[in-house]
Design a protein around this motif. Sequence first.
Motif, PDB file in Angstrom:
ATOM      1  N   LEU A 114       0.882  -1.241  -0.077  1.00  0.00           N
ATOM      2  CA  LEU A 114      -0.035   0.174  -0.002  1.00  0.00           C
ATOM      3  C   LEU A 114       0.952   1.371  -0.060  1.00  0.00           C
ATOM      4  O   LEU A 114       0.402   2.142  -0.282  1.00  0.00           O
ATOM      5  CB  LEU A 114      -0.988  -0.025   1.084  1.00  0.00           C
ATOM      6  CG  LEU A 114      -2.064   0.935   1.057  1.00  0.00           C
ATOM      7  CD1 LEU A 114      -3.025   0.476   0.034  1.00  0.00           C
ATOM      8  CD2 LEU A 114      -2.784   0.846   2.584  1.00  0.00           C
ATOM      9  N   ALA A 115       2.138   1.182   0.583  1.00  0.00           N
ATOM     10  CA  ALA A 115       2.947   2.442   0.551  1.00  0.00           C
ATOM     11  C   ALA A 115       4.007   2.328  -0.525  1.00  0.00           C
ATOM     12  O   ALA A 115       4.886   3.268  -0.604  1.00  0.00           O
ATOM     13  CB  ALA A 115       3.857   2.218   1.956  1.00  0.00           C
ATOM     14  N   ASP A 116       3.697   1.389  -1.665  1.00  0.00           N
ATOM     15  CA  ASP A 116       4.659   1.506  -2.683  1.00  0.00           C
ATOM     16  C   ASP A 116       4.081   2.327  -3.643  1.00  0.00           C
ATOM     17  O   ASP A 116       3.212   2.488  -4.030  1.00  0.00           O
ATOM     18  CB  ASP A 116       4.709   0.195  -3.205  1.00  0.00           C
ATOM     19  CG  ASP A 116       5.971  -0.327  -4.147  1.00  0.00           C
ATOM     20  OD1 ASP A 116       6.176   0.235  -5.222  1.00  0.00           O
ATOM     21  OD2 ASP A 116       6.890  -0.825  -3.573  1.00  0.00           O
ATOM     22  N   GLU A 117       5.147   3.188  -4.157  1.00  0.00           N
ATOM     23  CA  GLU A 117       4.980   3.983  -5.103  1.00  0.00           C
ATOM     24  C   GLU A 117       4.231   3.584  -6.421  1.00  0.00           C
ATOM     25  O   GLU A 117       3.794   4.237  -7.522  1.00  0.00           O
ATOM     26  CB  GLU A 117       6.271   4.838  -5.981  1.00  0.00           C
ATOM     27  CG  GLU A 117       7.266   3.955  -6.376  1.00  0.00           C
ATOM     28  CD  GLU A 117       8.553   4.733  -6.396  1.00  0.00           C
ATOM     29  OE1 GLU A 117       9.481   4.133  -7.343  1.00  0.00           O
ATOM     30  OE2 GLU A 117       8.702   5.820  -6.147  1.00  0.00           O
ATOM     31  N   LYS A 118       4.338   2.047  -6.744  1.00  0.00           N
ATOM     32  CA  LYS A 118       3.805   1.408  -7.873  1.00  0.00           C
ATOM     33  C   LYS A 118       2.148   1.476  -7.798  1.00  0.00           C
ATOM     34  O   LYS A 118       1.756   1.798  -8.874  1.00  0.00           O
ATOM     35  CB  LYS A 118       4.016  -0.184  -7.687  1.00  0.00           C
ATOM     36  CG  LYS A 118       3.494  -1.012  -8.801  1.00  0.00           C
ATOM     37  CD  LYS A 118       4.184  -0.814  -9.980  1.00  0.00           C
ATOM     38  CE  LYS A 118       3.938  -1.861 -11.379  1.00  0.00           C
ATOM     39  NZ  LYS A 118       4.536  -1.888 -12.344  1.00  0.00           N
TER      40      LYS A 118
ATOM     41  N   ASN B 293       1.849   9.624  -3.080  1.00  0.00           N
ATOM     42  CA  ASN B 293       2.562   8.862  -2.112  1.00  0.00           C
ATOM     43  C   ASN B 293       2.467   9.269  -0.408  1.00  0.00           C
ATOM     44  O   ASN B 293       3.133   8.707   0.067  1.00  0.00           O
ATOM     45  CB  ASN B 293       4.021   8.717  -2.630  1.00  0.00           C
ATOM     46  CG  ASN B 293       4.716   8.515  -3.644  1.00  0.00           C
ATOM     47  OD1 ASN B 293       4.151   7.602  -4.437  1.00  0.00           O
ATOM     48  ND2 ASN B 293       5.351   9.108  -4.483  1.00  0.00           N
ATOM     49  N   GLU B 294       1.526   9.823  -0.176  1.00  0.00           N
ATOM     50  CA  GLU B 294       1.199  10.186   1.343  1.00  0.00           C
ATOM     51  C   GLU B 294       0.030   9.550   1.595  1.00  0.00           C
ATOM     52  O   GLU B 294      -0.248   9.385   2.625  1.00  0.00           O
ATOM     53  CB  GLU B 294       0.901  11.717   1.251  1.00  0.00           C
ATOM     54  CG  GLU B 294       2.293  12.592   1.097  1.00  0.00           C
ATOM     55  CD  GLU B 294       3.326  12.224   2.029  1.00  0.00           C
ATOM     56  OE1 GLU B 294       3.296  12.150   3.238  1.00  0.00           O
ATOM     57  OE2 GLU B 294       4.431  11.939   1.630  1.00  0.00           O
ATOM     58  N   ALA B 295      -0.877   9.124   0.640  1.00  0.00           N
ATOM     59  CA  ALA B 295      -2.214   8.536   0.973  1.00  0.00           C
ATOM     60  C   ALA B 295      -2.233   7.334   1.735  1.00  0.00           C
ATOM     61  O   ALA B 295      -3.142   7.250   2.768  1.00  0.00           O
ATOM     62  CB  ALA B 295      -2.983   8.473  -0.283  1.00  0.00           C
ATOM     63  N   TYR B 296      -1.229   6.360   1.498  1.00  0.00           N
ATOM     64  CA  TYR B 296      -1.144   5.192   2.467  1.00  0.00           C
ATOM     65  C   TYR B 296      -1.008   5.367   3.898  1.00  0.00           C
ATOM     66  O   TYR B 296      -1.625   4.504   4.605  1.00  0.00           O
ATOM     67  CB  TYR B 296      -0.012   4.362   1.930  1.00  0.00           C
ATOM     68  CG  TYR B 296       1.468   5.018   2.696  1.00  0.00           C
ATOM     69  CD1 TYR B 296       1.778   4.342   3.652  1.00  0.00           C
ATOM     70  CD2 TYR B 296       1.893   6.003   1.916  1.00  0.00           C
ATOM     71  CE1 TYR B 296       3.111   4.709   4.316  1.00  0.00           C
ATOM     72  CE2 TYR B 296       3.397   6.370   2.435  1.00  0.00           C
ATOM     73  CZ  TYR B 296       3.861   5.496   3.497  1.00  0.00           C
ATOM     74  OH  TYR B 296       4.994   6.082   4.057  1.00  0.00           O
ATOM     75  N   LYS B 297      -0.697   6.649   4.109  1.00  0.00           N
ATOM     76  CA  LYS B 297      -0.415   6.932   5.687  1.00  0.00           C
ATOM     77  C   LYS B 297      -1.756   6.763   6.434  1.00  0.00           C
ATOM     78  O   LYS B 297      -1.764   6.458   7.612  1.00  0.00           O
ATOM     79  CB  LYS B 297       0.198   8.380   6.003  1.00  0.00           C
ATOM     80  CG  LYS B 297       1.691   8.302   5.363  1.00  0.00           C
ATOM     81  CD  LYS B 297       2.305   9.589   5.540  1.00  0.00           C
ATOM     82  CE  LYS B 297       3.694   9.787   4.807  1.00  0.00           C
ATOM     83  NZ  LYS B 297       4.427  10.910   5.081  1.00  0.00           N
ATOM     84  N   ALA B 298      -2.930   7.086   5.759  1.00  0.00           N
ATOM     85  CA  ALA B 298      -4.265   7.013   6.489  1.00  0.00           C
ATOM     86  C   ALA B 298      -4.666   5.633   6.965  1.00  0.00           C
ATOM     87  O   ALA B 298      -5.029   5.614   7.958  1.00  0.00           O
ATOM     88  CB  ALA B 298      -5.303   7.676   5.478  1.00  0.00           C
TER      89      ALA B 298
END
Length: 653
Positions: free
Chosen positions: A472-476, A486-491
């Motif tokens: 989920l935190a991968d730029e892929k 690249n910040e959205a996964y932090k939620a």
Amino acid sequence: MSPSTDFNYNDERFADVQMLRYRLDGFEQLTLRRKELIYYLAKATLYGRDITFDQFGRYNLLIRRTLEAIYTDLRVDHDSADFQAMAVYLKRLWFSNGIYHHYGAEKFTPAFSPQFLRQAMATVDARRLPLADGQTVDGLYDLLYPIIFLPEVMPKRINKADGDDLVVTSACNFYQGVTQQEAEAFYANLKEQHQGNDMPSFGLNSTLVKDGEGRISEQPWTTSGKYGAALRHIVYWLQRARDVAESEQQQHVIDLLISYYTTGDLSTFDSYSIAWLQLLDGRVDFINGFIEVYGDPLGLKGSWEGLVEYVDVEATHRTHTISSNAQWFEDHSPVDPRFRKPVVKGVSARVICAAMLGGDEYPSTAIGINLPNADWIRAEYGSKSITISNITDAYNRAAHGNGFKEEFVIDKATLSMIEEYGDACDTLHTDLHECLGHGSGQLLPGVDPDALKAYGNTIEEARADLFALYFLADEKLVELGLLPNNEAYKAEYYTYMMNGLLTQLVRIEPGRQIEEAHMRNRALIARWCMANGSCLHLVRQEGKTFVSITSYEELRQTVARLLAEVQRIKSEGDYEAARQLVEDYAVSIDPQLHDEVLNRYRRLDLAPYKGFINPWLLPVTDQQGHITDIQVNYAESYDHQMLRYSTEYGTLI
């Protein structure tokens, strides 16, 4: 009709449960043939209800029918406090498919008196009670009294306490007269006799019993065996569905399922599973059978469940993007290359709308499913994943604005991030968990897929969650257009860790430990990451405990390390490492923290569990009796639906 203004998602609330409704969006646009197919498959789904009740406890059906007779008898005083308490108990019983909590597995504590039950049973027409031949009303009461009222009698549906005999101390109705050691030895012997890599799911569709002379054997769940009365109805409606199937391949899938129900042959079940996962062209699909093994402390016996579904075409573009890149994700997984699949086969994923829930999927249901469960089928043929969009939508609508996040999220900046990205990331996490997580990795040659025993379910759920969290935190995902930046996964990272460390504790009664496999998984991940990294903490602010993440990038690397270890445990069948990991991080609860979380949650006046009332599918016919349409009715109340199901689909008592 506007979903936001004309459809009421929230419905009745009782005990710790909030009932919701889900919409069948796009159903009216389906062809008549597809509507008819859904209707017949829905009937086949609802006829499995009694099986699940019986599997979850041998006295559940007797208790349900007795209490329903009292609940609907006007000669009983409906205004008394005892009756009202019994009504709540009955509603909980309906919700959990028995007298044990659907999540915690502990027996319900009745708030009505034994005297009330005895008097009420004497008041109702005895012909409406489930009396055995020659049994009196007093005899039935004497049988049920200790099961309902004595806390020490059959106290838990599933016991997973380390060191206990998990079979003897569990009240689930999968074993009769055997010990854990005897059950494990019985199935180990079957596995030793099997030649080849296509290991059947031994024990999946049978009750293991020991007779008076000490002989152990299986009672198969077939149309001519145990649960035959229910399975014959299921087969009838499957045959009706076959007549309006979308394709010859779908007919073949249904034929194999009918054959399996008729013979109980596990090799036929494997053939059905392979054909089912390869069925991808139609708009309508279903799950029907003895599937998940979470209800068995040994992880062998399949609880009956049913789900009827149709494809959410627009949302499926998202899961197609994920599944079409499955090999990239597998190749870039941070696990030992020995444990990766060299070639990922047959990964498919679709977003669907649920049209009917049944058995172990009703009223409480999953939001994502990945099947089949057999490791050798996954390795050779792949798997099929679904994410249930209308169920997820109902959950999200029920959660917005209820004050939960405001109470437990550490600050406004984090809350704002969760409000912006949380729903999308949560859905994507489910997609990755089901589509890729469960389908990733491989066992080393010769490893028994059941080697982790009672810890297998928790380890498998942790493996899938960790895989999803890592990628989920991968730029892929940004590159594929699945996340906006690249910040959205932090939620998702924050809400996941908050749940594992804090908020899932609202579902556990004071003094108890964590029992359910998914809850253990979340606790394991969050607690391990906190203990083995320097970026995840519990902090105190203004007298309250919050989760603090000081480096999301470092947290991702911590997730990667745990994923590598969990995959190693799974691939090598390392039972002792699995046991230590679960027992160290996933079971116990800090009582002081637990008390704080419960008090904070209690002030919000929310129900920690959600479940669903099914839509009522009503056929419209012409003068010749031919179906001309299927109407969807959302107005049925919870108790009406439950009583109707007991009347229309009650087959086993």
